[in-house]
Design a protein around this motif. Structure first.
Motif, PDB file in Angstrom:
ATOM      1  N   LEU A 353       0.791  -0.980   0.009  1.00  0.00           N
ATOM      2  CA  LEU A 353      -0.008  -0.072  -0.047  1.00  0.00           C
ATOM      3  C   LEU A 353       0.953   1.206   0.120  1.00  0.00           C
ATOM      4  CD1 LEU A 353      -2.466  -1.034   2.795  1.00  0.00           C
ATOM      5  CD2 LEU A 353      -2.599  -1.575   0.306  1.00  0.00           C
ATOM      6  N   THR A 354       0.625   2.180  -0.848  1.00  0.00           N
ATOM      7  CA  THR A 354       1.320   3.449  -0.966  1.00  0.00           C
ATOM      8  C   THR A 354       0.372   4.554  -0.501  1.00  0.00           C
ATOM      9  OG1 THR A 354       0.993   3.718  -3.217  1.00  0.00           O
ATOM     10  CG2 THR A 354       2.914   2.548  -2.527  1.00  0.00           C
ATOM     11  N   ASP A 355       0.742   6.037  -0.460  1.00  0.00           N
ATOM     12  CA  ASP A 355       0.188   6.970  -0.178  1.00  0.00           C
ATOM     13  C   ASP A 355      -0.868   7.517  -1.380  1.00  0.00           C
ATOM     14  OD1 ASP A 355       1.260   7.265   2.225  1.00  0.00           O
ATOM     15  OD2 ASP A 355       2.805   8.629   1.515  1.00  0.00           O
ATOM     16  N   VAL A 369      -0.856   1.013  -9.136  1.00  0.00           N
ATOM     17  CA  VAL A 369      -2.160   1.310  -9.337  1.00  0.00           C
ATOM     18  C   VAL A 369      -2.609   2.467  -8.858  1.00  0.00           C
ATOM     19  CG1 VAL A 369      -4.599   0.305  -9.202  1.00  0.00           C
ATOM     20  CG2 VAL A 369      -2.693  -1.271  -9.780  1.00  0.00           C
ATOM     21  N   SER A 370      -3.075   3.534  -9.520  1.00  0.00           N
ATOM     22  CA  SER A 370      -3.183   4.818  -9.073  1.00  0.00           C
ATOM     23  C   SER A 370      -4.665   4.786  -8.048  1.00  0.00           C
ATOM     24  CB  SER A 370      -3.535   5.804 -10.002  1.00  0.00           C
ATOM     25  OG  SER A 370      -4.277   6.892  -9.486  1.00  0.00           O
ATOM     26  N   TRP A 371      -4.483   5.657  -6.863  1.00  0.00           N
ATOM     27  CA  TRP A 371      -5.726   5.645  -6.008  1.00  0.00           C
ATOM     28  C   TRP A 371      -6.966   6.112  -6.617  1.00  0.00           C
ATOM     29  CZ3 TRP A 371      -8.504   4.519  -2.268  1.00  0.00           C
ATOM     30  CH2 TRP A 371      -9.581   5.393  -1.541  1.00  0.00           C
ATOM     31  N   LYS A 392      -8.769   5.623   1.751  1.00  0.00           N
ATOM     32  CA  LYS A 392      -7.591   5.304   1.442  1.00  0.00           C
ATOM     33  C   LYS A 392      -7.304   4.082   0.794  1.00  0.00           C
ATOM     34  CE  LYS A 392      -6.470   4.019   6.218  1.00  0.00           C
ATOM     35  NZ  LYS A 392      -8.024   4.167   6.570  1.00  0.00           N
ATOM     36  N   PRO A 393      -6.295   3.832   0.224  1.00  0.00           N
ATOM     37  CA  PRO A 393      -6.240   2.123  -0.160  1.00  0.00           C
ATOM     38  C   PRO A 393      -6.433   1.191   0.684  1.00  0.00           C
ATOM     39  CG  PRO A 393      -4.521   3.673  -0.924  1.00  0.00           C
ATOM     40  CD  PRO A 393      -4.995   4.820  -0.198  1.00  0.00           C
ATOM     41  N   GLY A 394      -5.928   1.440   1.886  1.00  0.00           N
ATOM     42  CA  GLY A 394      -6.230   0.381   2.840  1.00  0.00           C
ATOM     43  C   GLY A 394      -7.629   0.239   3.389  1.00  0.00           C
ATOM     44  N   ASP A 395      -8.443   1.018   2.814  1.00  0.00           N
ATOM     45  CA  ASP A 395     -10.142   0.693   2.983  1.00  0.00           C
ATOM     46  C   ASP A 395     -10.522  -0.259   1.901  1.00  0.00           C
ATOM     47  OD1 ASP A 395      -9.956   2.521   4.980  1.00  0.00           O
ATOM     48  OD2 ASP A 395     -10.697   4.440   4.027  1.00  0.00           O
TER      49      ASP A 395
END
Length: 806
Positions: A353-355, A369-371, A392-395
């Motif tokens: 996971l990235t920002d 893969v873009s948010w 956020k990606p983690g969701d």
């Protein structure tokens, strides 16, 4: 010494005589059983079935053997020299049998006690490949020798060489040198350089052992040995020899891939050809050209994919396909290798996971893969509800999740998921029934179930135009007033009364038929069917070719409860698009044999062109298949289709269906900015099926969407929200640049000003009066028909079924 010399001479003579007698005896014994060498002149090599679009794009190839026969004159001289250097350098001089080669094989047999090589010439290999098995025995070898002698006597060296290079197996399902050149280098044999030709020439000895893809080092050794033989035999000079040796081995598989993605089309054609020719369909080299242009098929593919993904994303993210959390990267790579791409959606495993998104592992390595592409992924709760927007990606995902991504034109990846809903699209030329595009589902890899021709679903309101056509032919007009009011039917066989309703549970009272159609009022349709009579309506539907057994014999027919396929619906709608003529869908335009001779040319019955004089003719069913077609020639005369609906009825109904687009449930289609579009949405009970069928003079297209196991698409999903956007995504580019094409107005019509409230002829002072189209023998309905709806009497209660669809 003299006696010893005589003994040796006589012994040798006796051996020679014995061999001669043995060979003569073997010849006399075996010769009657030998096949005719003359058959080689007309031998039919196995060539795969190939299917093409109407503009010549390869759709599919079926057959165990990949082969493209080549004539001797087209074979490069360098290849001839390379193959002879490798296989039979004395080919030009012997008569089918090389004595030195046979002696060498015999010596090997005596030394090892086993048959190691057969000492075969190219001619002997032709004899074996075409007539014999690969069994290693003395009797087969003798038969091979005798056949080789006959072949040399009856055929020229060029003919023998041509037979050989077109028959031999060269690995990776490639039979013949042209197929091998295409498989290994993606080029014709005539385009290969000396080193590449020598590489191909090295394959006949052992295709698996010297396969340049699997064993590049071993194949290079074989190639270099052949080049050395060519140099020593004087076939190439030293410079060419050295240049060829320096060539690197740059080989990869060039498996023929479709130029056009149309697997459902290909499967329909394959099944048709196998039904006609059996297993020979895969071996006789048929080239089938379909009616499908590549551009329209591509538009259809894209429309279905985008439409289903859009619907799917509206209903939220269902989570990863599976989770491989806590595993090593090596384990992830192994798991990923077990997955496959489906409908252009690639498998990927989340690694980090990235920002601004996530990193995923794909077959090409680790990629971002873009948010921005993930923000749609609200959690799926149920068909009608989704959770909160992710922040956020983690969701959305966690490392180890197996997900789907889509590669965009700029090679970046977008977050996605496999749709669970399905769709089907079919587009016809309404003038002759040619199938122009066909998509049977989201992905053939996922499911080869062809929903265009196999899925029988309820068409809902998209079936109403057939009922309205029947009413217009029964004396109704677009201005006829029918009461849009509640109806209750009682049936002693049912526990509860049937209370059909409109989709929004509202009632508009007396309403004109034109308005009732574009507003899709169910109660008006039921009253129409009740008054024209179910039997009349069923007989009328027979004209369109709908299977009678799939049409309900009750008032629910008015609500589209028949069980019909998208192709049947589209064929029926073609009648409205072409002026009243029944055309039959067909997919095969022409079939060519292995010699490029046309053995079948479609000659479908078609609607007449504007102004064309049509002679009277009896209407007959026109099922155009290869099986009932005579060989193609230039004498085929155009056939005019049977007219099954009055052209005036069609013209009036066409104007009413255009109102569906401009005023009714198909208003989204106004975005295409055309004035020649007509159509109708359809949505069944609980939104289990969503439809849109629409047309102009060029195309009639149907889109269905739903689940294979019927369930609701969602509370707010209808034909206008699911099927119509797919239809627009196809018809927009399909009609781009084409001029407006509408039905010509037939004779026998008149236009009168009508009072929109009463449906009667309007006076000059009538407010909001409008012009309506009538058949010349019909006049606006009198006021007395306001409550009854139209001439006729209701059906008895025992003919009414308790079905509640809209």
């Amino acid at each position: 010494m003299i006696r010893l010399l005589k003994f040796v001479v006589w012994s040798g003579f006796a051996v020679v005589c014995g061999l001669a007698l043995s060979l003569s005896g073997a010849f006399l014994y075996i010769n009657p059983t030998l096949p005719s060498v003359e058959a080689l002149r007309s031998i039919q090599l196995q060539i795969p079935l190939r299917i093409y679009s109407s503009d010549g794009k390869l759709i599919a190839e079926y057959g165990e053997m990949r082969r493209t026969p080549i004539e001797f004159e087209a074979i490069p001289r360098d290849f001839i020299d390379a193959l002879l250097a490798a296989e039979d350098d004395n080919f030009a001089n012997h008569y089918g049998v090389d004595i030195s080669g046979l002696m060498r094989a015999a010596t090997q047999l005596l030394k090892s006690g086993q048959i190691q090589s057969g000492g075969s010439t190219i001619t002997m290999q032709v004899a074996k490949n075409y007539f014999l098995t690969s069994e290693k025995s003395f009797s087969r070898k003798i038969t091979e020798i005798l056949l080789a002698l006959q072949i040399e006597r009856d055929l020229s060296k060029d003919e023998i060489f041509e037979l050989y290079v077109n028959k031999i197996y060269l690995g990776n399902r490639a039979y013949g040198i042209e197929a091998a050149a295409q498989i290994y280098y993606g080029k014709s044999i005539q385009e290969l350089n000396l080193a590449q030709l020598a590489m191909i020439a090295g394959l006949p000895k052992a295709p698996s052992r010297y396969n340049p893809v699997v064993n590049p080092e071993r194949s290079k050794e074989r190639r270099d040995w052949i080049l050395g033989r060519m140099y020593r035999l004087g076939k190439i000079d030293q410079q060419r020899y050295l240049d060829a040796l320096a060539e690197p081995v740059e080989v990869r598989l060039h498996i023929p891939t479709p130029e056009l993605n149309a697997p459902y089309v290909a499967e329909m054609v394959r099944a048709e050809m196998v039904g006609l020719y059996g297993s020979e369909a895969y071996t006789e080299g048929f080239r089938v050209y379909t009616t499908v242009p590549s551009d329209l098929q591509s538009f259809a593919n894209s429309a279905v994919h985008l439409g289903l993904q859009s619907y799917d994303q509206r209903h939220g993210y269902r989570g990863p396909e599976t989770r491989y959390r806590g595993q090593t990267r090596e384990a992830w790579e192994q798991r990923l290798a077990e997955q496959r791409s489906i409908g252009g959606l690639l498998p990927a495993i989340v690694t980090e996971l990235t920002d601004d998104g996530i990193l995923v592992l794909t077959s090409q390595g680790e990629e971002p893969v873009s948010w921005e592409t993930m923000k749609w992924a609200r959690p799926y709760l149920d068909t009608d509800n989704v959770g909160d927007w992710p922040k956020k990606p983690g969701d959305v995902v966690q490392p180890g999740d197996l997900i789907r991504v889509q590669r965009k034109p700029d090679e970046s990846l977008a977050f996605s998921q496999l749709p669970t809903a399905q769709s089907a699209l079919v587009s016809l030329n309404p003038q002759d029934g040619a199938i122009l595009a066909l998509v049977g589902g989201f992905s053939f890899e996922q499911s080869n179930y062809n929903r265009v021709v196999q899925a029988r679903r309820q068409p809902g309101s998209s079936f109403k135009p057939f009922l309205y056509s029947a009413a217009l032919d029964r004396g109704y007009t677009p201005a006829t007033l029918v009461n849009d009011a509640p109806i209750v039917y009682h049936d002693s066989s049912m526990d509860e009364a049937w209370r059909p309703k409109n989709d929004n549970n509202t009632f508009l009272g007396p309403i004109r038929l034109r308005e009732a159609l574009y507003r899709s009022r169910n109660l008006v349709s039921i009253r129409l069917l009740q008054n024209i009579g179910i039997q009349y309506a069923l007989n009328y539907m027979d004209r369109f070719g709908f299977p009678r057994e799939n049409l309900p014999r009750d008032l629910s027919l008015a609500l589209g409860t028949a069980a019909l396929t998208p192709l049947e619906i589209t064929a029926g709608w073609s009648v409205f698009a072409n002026g009243g003529y029944k055309v039959t869908p067909y997919l095969i335009q022409r079939v060519e044999n292995r010699d490029a001779e046309i053995i079948y040319q479609a000659n479908p019955a078609r609607a007449p062109k504007p102004g064309e004089v049509v002679a009277d003719q009896a209407g007959t069913e026109n099922l155009r298949t290869v099986s009932d077609a005579a060989p193609a020639d230039d004498t085929q005369q155009p056939r005019i289709a049977e007219q099954i609906v009055d052209s005036r009825t069609v013209f009036i109904l066409d104007s009413m269906l255009k109102d569906v687009v401009t005023k009714g449930t198909g208003r989204r289609a106004l975005a295409l900015e055309r004035d020649d579009l007509a159509g109708k949405t359809g949505t069944t009970n609980d939104s289990k099926d969503a439809w849109f069928t629409g047309y102009n003079g060029d195309y009639v297209t149907t889109v269905w969407a739903g689940f294979d196991q019927p369930e609701s698409l969602g509370r707010w999903e209808y034909g206008g929200t699911v099927a119509l956007p797919i239809w627009m995504s196809y018809m927009g580019p399909a009609l781009s640049g084409k001029p407006s094409r509408t039905l010509p107005e037939p004779g026998g019509l008149l236009s009168l000003r009508i009072d929109p409230v009463t449906g009667r002829a309007a006076s000059a002072a009538t407010p909001n009066a409008y012009f309506e189209i009538f058949k010349s023998e019909d006049s606006p309905p009198p006021l007395g028909e306001l409550d009854a709806g139209a001439p006729g009497s209701p059906l008895p209660a025992d003919e009414v079924a308790p079905i509640d669809l809209f």
